[in-house]
Design a protein around this motif. Sequence first.
Motif, PDB file in Angstrom:
ATOM      1  N   UNK A 167       0.572  -1.048  15.320  1.00  0.00           N
ATOM      2  CA  UNK A 167       0.859  -0.021  14.324  1.00  0.00           C
ATOM      3  C   UNK A 167      -0.071  -0.158  13.119  1.00  0.00           C
ATOM      4  N   UNK A 168      -0.337  -1.389  12.694  1.00  0.00           N
ATOM      5  CA  UNK A 168      -1.264  -1.609  11.584  1.00  0.00           C
ATOM      6  C   UNK A 168      -2.644  -1.051  11.924  1.00  0.00           C
ATOM      7  N   UNK A 169      -3.116  -1.288  13.133  1.00  0.00           N
ATOM      8  CA  UNK A 169      -4.421  -0.764  13.542  1.00  0.00           C
ATOM      9  C   UNK A 169      -4.403   0.763  13.597  1.00  0.00           C
ATOM     10  N   UNK A 170      -3.297   1.332  14.064  1.00  0.00           N
ATOM     11  CA  UNK A 170      -3.193   2.794  14.127  1.00  0.00           C
ATOM     12  C   UNK A 170      -3.305   3.399  12.725  1.00  0.00           C
ATOM     13  N   UNK A 171      -2.720   2.710  11.753  1.00  0.00           N
ATOM     14  CA  UNK A 171      -2.766   3.189  10.373  1.00  0.00           C
ATOM     15  C   UNK A 171      -4.096   2.887   9.693  1.00  0.00           C
ATOM     16  N   UNK A 172      -4.956   2.124  10.356  1.00  0.00           N
ATOM     17  CA  UNK A 172      -6.223   1.632   9.804  1.00  0.00           C
ATOM     18  C   UNK A 172      -5.987   0.607   8.691  1.00  0.00           C
ATOM     19  N   UNK A 173      -4.867  -0.096   8.796  1.00  0.00           N
ATOM     20  CA  UNK A 173      -4.563  -1.198   7.874  1.00  0.00           C
ATOM     21  C   UNK A 173      -5.186  -2.464   8.458  1.00  0.00           C
ATOM     22  N   UNK A 174      -6.501  -2.568   8.360  1.00  0.00           N
ATOM     23  CA  UNK A 174      -7.256  -3.600   9.061  1.00  0.00           C
ATOM     24  C   UNK A 174      -7.202  -4.976   8.399  1.00  0.00           C
ATOM     25  N   UNK A 175      -6.678  -5.050   7.175  1.00  0.00           N
ATOM     26  CA  UNK A 175      -6.517  -6.351   6.518  1.00  0.00           C
ATOM     27  C   UNK A 175      -5.199  -7.012   6.904  1.00  0.00           C
ATOM     28  N   UNK A 176      -4.369  -6.301   7.650  1.00  0.00           N
ATOM     29  CA  UNK A 176      -3.015  -6.759   7.931  1.00  0.00           C
ATOM     30  C   UNK A 176      -2.923  -7.431   9.292  1.00  0.00           C
ATOM     31  N   UNK A 177      -2.387  -8.643   9.289  1.00  0.00           N
ATOM     32  CA  UNK A 177      -2.097  -9.385  10.521  1.00  0.00           C
ATOM     33  C   UNK A 177      -0.677  -9.904  10.398  1.00  0.00           C
ATOM     34  N   UNK A 178       0.202  -9.469  11.287  1.00  0.00           N
ATOM     35  CA  UNK A 178       1.597  -9.898  11.272  1.00  0.00           C
ATOM     36  C   UNK A 178       1.791 -11.087  12.200  1.00  0.00           C
ATOM     37  N   UNK A 179       2.306 -12.165  11.655  1.00  0.00           N
ATOM     38  CA  UNK A 179       2.645 -13.350  12.439  1.00  0.00           C
ATOM     39  C   UNK A 179       4.155 -13.581  12.477  1.00  0.00           C
ATOM     40  N   UNK A 180       4.891 -12.877  11.622  1.00  0.00           N
ATOM     41  CA  UNK A 180       6.350 -12.929  11.596  1.00  0.00           C
ATOM     42  C   UNK A 180       6.858 -11.507  11.345  1.00  0.00           C
ATOM     43  N   UNK A 181       8.099 -11.202  11.729  1.00  0.00           N
ATOM     44  CA  UNK A 181       8.616  -9.868  11.447  1.00  0.00           C
ATOM     45  C   UNK A 181       9.218  -9.743  10.057  1.00  0.00           C
ATOM     46  N   UNK A 182       9.362 -10.889   9.345  1.00  0.00           N
ATOM     47  CA  UNK A 182      10.043 -10.871   8.052  1.00  0.00           C
ATOM     48  C   UNK A 182       9.150 -11.230   6.870  1.00  0.00           C
ATOM     49  N   UNK A 183       7.912 -11.614   7.125  1.00  0.00           N
ATOM     50  CA  UNK A 183       7.007 -11.929   6.036  1.00  0.00           C
ATOM     51  C   UNK A 183       7.020 -13.368   5.579  1.00  0.00           C
ATOM     52  N   UNK A 184       7.861 -14.202   6.188  1.00  0.00           N
ATOM     53  CA  UNK A 184       7.828 -15.619   5.842  1.00  0.00           C
ATOM     54  C   UNK A 184       6.429 -16.167   6.106  1.00  0.00           C
ATOM     55  N   UNK A 185       5.959 -17.024   5.203  1.00  0.00           N
ATOM     56  CA  UNK A 185       4.574 -17.501   5.276  1.00  0.00           C
ATOM     57  C   UNK A 185       4.263 -18.167   6.610  1.00  0.00           C
ATOM     58  N   UNK A 186       3.119 -17.792   7.162  1.00  0.00           N
ATOM     59  CA  UNK A 186       2.639 -18.400   8.396  1.00  0.00           C
ATOM     60  C   UNK A 186       1.118 -18.303   8.403  1.00  0.00           C
ATOM     61  N   UNK A 187       0.421 -19.362   8.827  1.00  0.00           N
ATOM     62  CA  UNK A 187      -1.047 -19.323   8.845  1.00  0.00           C
ATOM     63  C   UNK A 187      -1.575 -18.119   9.615  1.00  0.00           C
ATOM     64  N   UNK A 188      -2.553 -17.448   9.020  1.00  0.00           N
ATOM     65  CA  UNK A 188      -3.158 -16.292   9.663  1.00  0.00           C
ATOM     66  C   UNK A 188      -2.528 -14.969   9.308  1.00  0.00           C
ATOM     67  N   UNK A 189      -1.355 -15.003   8.690  1.00  0.00           N
ATOM     68  CA  UNK A 189      -0.700 -13.756   8.303  1.00  0.00           C
ATOM     69  C   UNK A 189      -1.320 -13.236   7.007  1.00  0.00           C
ATOM     70  N   UNK A 190      -1.530 -11.932   6.930  1.00  0.00           N
ATOM     71  CA  UNK A 190      -2.167 -11.380   5.739  1.00  0.00           C
ATOM     72  C   UNK A 190      -1.912  -9.888   5.620  1.00  0.00           C
ATOM     73  N   UNK A 191      -2.144  -9.397   4.414  1.00  0.00           N
ATOM     74  CA  UNK A 191      -2.218  -7.962   4.163  1.00  0.00           C
ATOM     75  C   UNK A 191      -3.012  -7.778   2.879  1.00  0.00           C
ATOM     76  N   UNK A 192      -3.124  -6.559   2.419  1.00  0.00           N
ATOM     77  CA  UNK A 192      -3.871  -6.276   1.196  1.00  0.00           C
ATOM     78  C   UNK A 192      -3.149  -5.195   0.416  1.00  0.00           C
ATOM     79  N   UNK A 193      -3.518  -5.055  -0.845  1.00  0.00           N
ATOM     80  CA  UNK A 193      -2.912  -4.017  -1.671  1.00  0.00           C
ATOM     81  C   UNK A 193      -3.192  -2.633  -1.084  1.00  0.00           C
ATOM     82  N   UNK A 194      -4.387  -2.450  -0.553  1.00  0.00           N
ATOM     83  CA  UNK A 194      -4.737  -1.166   0.067  1.00  0.00           C
ATOM     84  C   UNK A 194      -3.874  -0.912   1.299  1.00  0.00           C
ATOM     85  N   UNK A 195      -3.765  -1.919   2.169  1.00  0.00           N
ATOM     86  CA  UNK A 195      -2.994  -1.744   3.400  1.00  0.00           C
ATOM     87  C   UNK A 195      -1.528  -1.458   3.114  1.00  0.00           C
ATOM     88  N   UNK A 196      -0.954  -2.164   2.146  1.00  0.00           N
ATOM     89  CA  UNK A 196       0.451  -1.935   1.823  1.00  0.00           C
ATOM     90  C   UNK A 196       0.666  -0.508   1.317  1.00  0.00           C
TER      91      UNK A 196
END
Length: 369
Positions: A167-196
Amino acid sequence: MKRVPLITALALAGSLVFVVPSAGPAAADAYDNPPIGGALLGGRGVVVDPAARRLPKTEASAFVVADGDTGEVLAAKNPHGRFLPASTLKALTALTLIPKLDRKKMVKPSHEACNVEGSAVGLTPRKIYTVDDLLRALMMVSGNDAAVALAEANGGLAKTLADMNAEAKRLQAMDTVAKTPNGLDKPGQSSSAYDLALIARAGLANPAFRKYVGTKVANFPAPKGHYQIANHNRLLGRYPGMMGVKNGWTSKALGSFVGAARRDGHTIIVTVMRHEGSFWPEVQDLLDWGFASRGRVAPVGTLVGPVPTAKPTRPVGGPPTPAPAVSRPADAAGDSSPVGTAGVAVLAVAALGGLAFAYGVRRRRRRQE
């Protein structure tokens, strides 16, 4: 919307960037490969039309102020900087799962879901919750337990994370990588102000999403009866026109928020990330600035649309069906772009200046090495 004359836009373009992007490979790459939304969004400093009223102060490491109706980015700081999103990632979880799950479906959370760390709505491993209840808990009280229970209802964590990243790729939110469904910190997880901002804008187009993020108080099932839950968004009911969306905090991510307000038929979206203190007053100031500035300033970029999913087909015996138009960043768009002719001129000229700057940086770096 009031358009900036083309000549004026060209005259302002050279000074449009208030803070020059940091020198080094990151700055050069930002111009060699223009980011989604426009070339001016590739730096780490503040970008805004110099003719605009003064921006409010914010301690956030990154922010975006955008017109939710046109998609125009009115001002930004490090918009594509990648940060831990904390619970703002739940906006992507909700947007992904709302169309996939039957909201009347009954769910029995696992013991793992009920015992997840952090903020929780207080689930028990009993089949007393609907998907509707869990989505409400997810977006109102930031239930980490509700996020895991919803992932289980969607076929498991692995499938849900794959769906979220698709879904992130469909939205072109390319800075976003989901590693958890709840946002708890996990290595490799990220987003950006633009993507949000992209995710929030897409979510607000969905009536069910709007209902969940805009509900102030609701009843939630308990083994015996129910109890009330209240939305964690402090601006709901306090800031005029606040529609909601999501706030988040962890010790590593610090504070983050993405939300929107609507007044007089216009919507402003504000995102802040990595804020060390209380961001609520600053969000209000940025929203006020956005409402006062929309239609009066040259945009510095645009929130792009989703990637079209339909594939061109050729009917038997007939001509090929034209391919759907692909959303393009502001610096590549034609007159049909929400940025408009003047905005495109500003972005194009500023991008050329950025290319010259990046080239100079590279030459200096070569001499230093």
